[in-house]
Design a protein around this motif. Sequence first.
Motif, PDB file in Angstrom:
ATOM      1  N   GLY A   1      11.572 -14.515   6.467  1.00 24.04           N
ATOM      2  CA  GLY A   1      10.749 -14.343   7.655  1.00 24.04           C
ATOM      3  C   GLY A   1      10.244 -12.942   7.882  1.00 24.04           C
ATOM      4  O   GLY A   1       9.976 -12.563   9.029  1.00 24.04           O
ATOM      5  N   VAL A   2      10.072 -12.144   6.844  1.00 23.93           N
ATOM      6  CA  VAL A   2       9.605 -10.759   7.011  1.00 23.93           C
ATOM      7  C   VAL A   2       8.342 -10.523   6.186  1.00 23.93           C
ATOM      8  O   VAL A   2       8.012  -9.386   5.860  1.00 23.93           O
ATOM      9  N   LYS A   3       7.613 -11.568   5.844  1.00 23.60           N
ATOM     10  CA  LYS A   3       6.434 -11.416   4.982  1.00 23.60           C
ATOM     11  C   LYS A   3       5.380 -10.504   5.623  1.00 23.60           C
ATOM     12  O   LYS A   3       4.756  -9.680   4.943  1.00 23.60           O
ATOM     13  N   GLY A   4       5.161 -10.642   6.930  1.00 20.63           N
ATOM     14  CA  GLY A   4       4.160  -9.823   7.595  1.00 20.63           C
ATOM     15  C   GLY A   4       4.531  -8.363   7.693  1.00 20.63           C
ATOM     16  O   GLY A   4       3.670  -7.519   7.969  1.00 20.63           O
ATOM     17  N   LYS A   5       5.800  -8.058   7.514  1.00 22.34           N
ATOM     18  CA  LYS A   5       6.271  -6.677   7.609  1.00 22.34           C
ATOM     19  C   LYS A   5       6.614  -6.090   6.232  1.00 22.34           C
ATOM     20  O   LYS A   5       7.263  -5.051   6.166  1.00 22.34           O
ATOM     21  N   THR A   6       6.213  -6.740   5.165  1.00 26.18           N
ATOM     22  CA  THR A   6       6.608  -6.319   3.818  1.00 26.18           C
ATOM     23  C   THR A   6       5.375  -6.079   2.966  1.00 26.18           C
ATOM     24  O   THR A   6       4.420  -6.865   2.992  1.00 26.18           O
ATOM     25  N   LEU A   7       5.423  -4.976   2.210  1.00 27.10           N
ATOM     26  CA  LEU A   7       4.342  -4.629   1.298  1.00 27.10           C
ATOM     27  C   LEU A   7       4.919  -4.488  -0.113  1.00 27.10           C
ATOM     28  O   LEU A   7       5.869  -3.717  -0.332  1.00 27.10           O
ATOM     29  N   PHE A   8       4.378  -5.243  -1.063  1.00 22.15           N
ATOM     30  CA  PHE A   8       4.802  -5.151  -2.461  1.00 22.15           C
ATOM     31  C   PHE A   8       3.787  -4.317  -3.233  1.00 22.15           C
ATOM     32  O   PHE A   8       2.571  -4.614  -3.201  1.00 22.15           O
ATOM     33  N   LEU A   9       4.272  -3.300  -3.919  1.00 19.61           N
ATOM     34  CA  LEU A   9       3.418  -2.417  -4.725  1.00 19.61           C
ATOM     35  C   LEU A   9       3.916  -2.445  -6.165  1.00 19.61           C
ATOM     36  O   LEU A   9       5.122  -2.436  -6.414  1.00 19.61           O
ATOM     37  N   TYR A  10       2.981  -2.418  -7.108  1.00 23.92           N
ATOM     38  CA  TYR A  10       3.354  -2.550  -8.529  1.00 23.92           C
ATOM     39  C   TYR A  10       2.738  -1.425  -9.356  1.00 23.92           C
ATOM     40  O   TYR A  10       1.584  -1.017  -9.123  1.00 23.92           O
ATOM     41  N   ASP A  11       3.547  -0.955 -10.315  1.00 27.12           N
ATOM     42  CA  ASP A  11       3.083  -0.012 -11.345  1.00 27.12           C
ATOM     43  C   ASP A  11       2.366   1.194 -10.721  1.00 27.12           C
ATOM     44  O   ASP A  11       1.235   1.541 -11.077  1.00 27.12           O
ATOM     45  N   ARG A  12       3.012   1.840  -9.786  1.00 28.92           N
ATOM     46  CA  ARG A  12       2.394   2.958  -9.066  1.00 28.92           C
ATOM     47  C   ARG A  12       2.571   4.270  -9.828  1.00 28.92           C
ATOM     48  O   ARG A  12       3.617   4.537 -10.420  1.00 28.92           O
ATOM     49  N   GLU A  13       1.529   5.071  -9.785  1.00 27.38           N
ATOM     50  CA  GLU A  13       1.560   6.403 -10.375  1.00 27.38           C
ATOM     51  C   GLU A  13       1.762   7.481  -9.322  1.00 27.38           C
ATOM     52  O   GLU A  13       1.854   8.666  -9.655  1.00 27.38           O
TER      53      GLU A  13
END
Length: 849
Positions: free
Chosen positions: A708-720
């Motif tokens: 129940g925290v999808k709206g408060k979650t940010l997924f980031l991938y392969d960041r430089e």
Amino acid sequence: MGDEPVSRILPLTRFLFFAAFCFFVFCLPFSKACVEIAVAIIFAGWLLSGIGAFFLDRRELRRSFFSYFGFPPLTIHGVVLLFLLALTASALASILSGMEAPIVMRGWIKYGKWFVVFYTSAELFRHPRWLRPMMKIMTAGLGLIIFDALIQFIFDYDFLRGYTTSRPFPIPRLKACFDSENAFAAYLILTLPPVFFALFHWIQDFKLKKNKMLTGLGTALWLCFSLFALAQTRTRSAWLGILFSLLVLCTFIRKRAAVMLLATMVCIVFVPFALNGINEKLSRKNPDFYKVERDEEVFRFSSEDIFERMTLWKQAWGIFKKQPWFGAGPNTYNVMITRNPIPDYQVTPYAHNSYLQVLAELGVVGTLPLLVILAWVIAVCWKTLWVDRNNLFARNVLMGLLAGLIGLLIKAAFDTEFHSLQRILLFWFLAGMAVGTALSLEKNKKKSAAVPLKKLKIVHAANYQSLQNLIQPHMRHQKLQGCEVVGLTSRQAPYDQLDGIRVEKIEFEAQSFQPATEFMSFLRLMKFFYREAPDVVHTHNVKFGVFGRLSARAAGVPYVMHTAHGIYRTFGKQSFKNRLIDWLEKMCGFCCDAVFFVSPFDYETYLKSNVVPAEKALLMGNGIDLHRFDSLLMTEDARKKKKEELGIGPRTKVIGMVGRLVQDKGFSEFFEATQKLVCQYDDIFLMIVSSSYQRADNVSESIAEKYGVKGKTLFLYDREDMPALYSIMDVLAHPSWREGLPRVLMEAASMGVFCVVTDIPGNRNVIRDETYGKLVPVRQPEKLYEALHWALQHPEECERMAGRAQDYARENFDEHVMIDKLDEGYQKAISGYAPHAKMVRCQEVSGLS
């Protein structure tokens, strides 16, 4: 240099020699056929490797003949060649004088075997990596033979060869699984001293006093059984040889130990007489049951025995005087005494003096070079023992080898040691082992400058995430030094180069396990290493570490190294999986020259459990680029801009988590803990930074929706832009189940981020509880929630602890220090056995910290 075929062929040849010698040593006591087969394999391998190296090496045809065939740099080559010429001349002269050619040629081959075994053994043990495993094989073989002798003494049964002995119970003279009592005694003389010193050294390696005491007691008991078995062979020449062995040992050991050895000698001298008295009393009480006959007199030098020996020696001297220069011919002594028998005396095929029999067969021209070779072997070992006192294990084994060799040479003056296949080949094998060990110690002692790394071609084998994130600084540094660096990874890698470094890809599945697929992967790796012909293969991760090390060694790569980024076993229980992992690590550790550890806990654990030998274990540590992860480079405006870019409010608290999306990183615990925080605080945002690499056990983004925290979650991938992402985090959560020495925590601490981590090895090396951050139990989301809630409630205390963690990280986790240690480990782990390397052995690196 990396493309020299000799540098690829000889390491593989040494591995095959080692396998053949293991077979030779273990089977020698109870199978002459196995000995013959092993020697034939050794000779064929030696010949084919030399011929193959000669024809493949197109660039340097001026190379020495000896280097093609792997000959160690001995100063005795000329004398050996002279002996072989004298042997050939003696054989030809014998055939021309009417002796049967097959008999003479068998003798020529018999003498030739001596130096095949001697040279190949010296070449093998010139590289210290083979010494410890061979001593373990010898220890196991000797223990088995002693056990067989005790079974034979008690039950009158030889369990190794599976038949009942002919002598009544109890047996007056033990021979174990050998053909004679003299052969068993010679085997004990040769193997007891080096095995005893190896066991003594291994006992000293135990950390716990309880283990040390129990093992020491077991070794003392085993030594008593061995001496008892030697006494029960009732061989006077063997007893004389063992006394001389003890005298040799007294020369090199400390005064207190020398006094103990001398006391042991006194006891040993009286053992035969005590046994004679016991046997005599038993035979008087029950003469029918205990038939001793002449055996109770075996240690008493009667005039009859002396007359018998003198007669045999005179007979051998008479044969020598007839043909003094080239002798009667190899293997012709039995024929000569049959033609010239002693009146009223039973013909015996041996002179009971090995030197006189060699003199009768080969004459002065053949005997003198042999004596010079034997003297040279003793002199080389003696000189090395007096000069070198650094490598204790090799020195102790060399001391035992020297004592055993001298003991058998003394025994040879009264018995037929040179004309028994099992005894003489074991003697020359141990002589080569002693010379090779002495040469390795001498090479280590020389203070020659190490070869610069720019002369090496290095292949780093790892999965593409580790290659990009963990190993890239090592590769970049080695390239700047002038090395030819190549990355090797699986086909899933999205890049072909890293900072201008070539990256090769092969079909290799790093996660699944299918026997047919793994075998093909092994063959692909082996083919790649053979084609690239690197000087060093450095493996990382689990499957690349296992298959990469084995295939690199099979492909003949001179130096193989491995970095253990974490231990993949669970502690506290003995499961099949843990035993399998330990066994694989031991096997792979045997196939490599050094194992680098990033975590002190992993280093200490593997040393205590003897999974990795101490001389190969190197504590390298871990580090990050402190110039990149510097909080001073991120201004307040830059932080606000980064938050705006990610859609995060300026006053929103950010709880971050960085790691692969896999279960054992603790994502379930993280979302279960933050679920309550999101309900309590409106200004909280969860930021997950991970890799897009997909695995079978990956956690999907749907886990946020599940809690129940999808709206408060940010997924980031392969960041430089990791420094910028760390700078906007208020708290970093790291609830991992296992770690090596996590770079994530080093980076976060260096950026001044407060960390809440699980209380596991690796995490504890970076974050100390209540000093640099918060430690919570593993897999307990309630405790994780409490720690995160406290961090949000006490920002000032978190800032103070984060500041202390930042100072600690900048003092201890500089990647340049780690790279310097890696360079030092390379320099010391590379031994001097390849044609292009003259470096110090890695025994001296065990203190690297």
